[in-house]
Write a protein that holds these residues in place. Structure first.
Motif, PDB file in Angstrom:
ATOM      1  N   ARG A 182      -1.674  18.353   0.962  1.00  0.00           N
ATOM      2  CA  ARG A 182      -0.980  18.206   2.252  1.00  0.00           C
ATOM      3  C   ARG A 182      -0.999  19.512   3.029  1.00  0.00           C
ATOM      4  N   ASP A 185      -3.673  13.911   4.652  1.00  0.00           N
ATOM      5  CA  ASP A 185      -2.527  13.026   4.856  1.00  0.00           C
ATOM      6  C   ASP A 185      -2.170  12.307   3.562  1.00  0.00           C
ATOM      7  N   ARG A 186      -0.892  12.221   3.263  1.00  0.00           N
ATOM      8  CA  ARG A 186      -0.427  11.526   2.055  1.00  0.00           C
ATOM      9  C   ARG A 186      -0.866  10.063   2.067  1.00  0.00           C
ATOM     10  N   LYS A 187      -1.038   9.488   3.257  1.00  0.00           N
ATOM     11  CA  LYS A 187      -1.482   8.095   3.352  1.00  0.00           C
ATOM     12  C   LYS A 187      -2.901   7.899   2.850  1.00  0.00           C
ATOM     13  N   ASP A 188      -3.634   8.974   2.715  1.00  0.00           N
ATOM     14  CA  ASP A 188      -5.008   8.903   2.219  1.00  0.00           C
ATOM     15  C   ASP A 188      -5.112   9.234   0.736  1.00  0.00           C
ATOM     16  N   THR A 226       0.881   4.491  -3.687  1.00  0.00           N
ATOM     17  CA  THR A 226      -0.061   4.403  -2.578  1.00  0.00           C
ATOM     18  C   THR A 226       0.672   3.895  -1.352  1.00  0.00           C
ATOM     19  N   GLU A 227       0.330   4.443  -0.219  1.00  0.00           N
ATOM     20  CA  GLU A 227       0.934   4.000   1.021  1.00  0.00           C
ATOM     21  C   GLU A 227      -0.026   3.123   1.818  1.00  0.00           C
ATOM     22  N   ARG A 228      -1.272   3.025   1.365  1.00  0.00           N
ATOM     23  CA  ARG A 228      -2.274   2.216   2.051  1.00  0.00           C
ATOM     24  C   ARG A 228      -3.104   1.478   1.024  1.00  0.00           C
TER      25      ARG A 228
END
Length: 108
Positions: free
Chosen positions: A22, A27-30, A54-56
């Motif tokens: 980070r 991005d944490r979303k990746d 996981t966010e995505r």
């Protein structure tokens, strides 16, 4: 885009790696984090491996077979941290993973 997966032998190392990634602008979303400490069922299909933190979820909608097979080899050996990023960032991600104690790193 490329995916880079690092296997960290200790769960305690994960926070440091994520913070380092980070701080480097990723991005944490990746990122996807999956514990390999929980043993996989011996008859479980690789596609059924549950990814944690996981966010995505769409990061793994296509082409998960090779990664699931890779992770199955390391069941019980640590935590996997996967990062999806532009191909020109792969070397930098690998360096960050190595500096944070990744025992094994693969990419596509």
């Amino acid at each position: 885009m490329a995916r880079v997966i690092g296997i960290l032998p200790n769960q305690e190392q994960v926070g440091g790696l994520i913070d380092s990634l980070r701080n480097a602008g990723f991005d944490r979303k990746d990122m996807i984090v999956s514990s390999l400490f929980k043993p996989f069922a011996s008859r479980q299909e690789p596609e059924e491996i549950a990814y944690l933190k996981t966010e995505r979820d769409e990061l793994w909608q296509e082409g998960t077979g090779a990664y699931a097979d890779f992770l199955t080899q390391y069941a019980g050996q640590g935590v996997a941290v996967a990062v999806e990023a532009p191909r020109h960032e792969v070397a930098r991600i690998r360096t960050i993973m190595e500096q944070n104690g990744a025992a094994k790193i693969i990419q596509d």
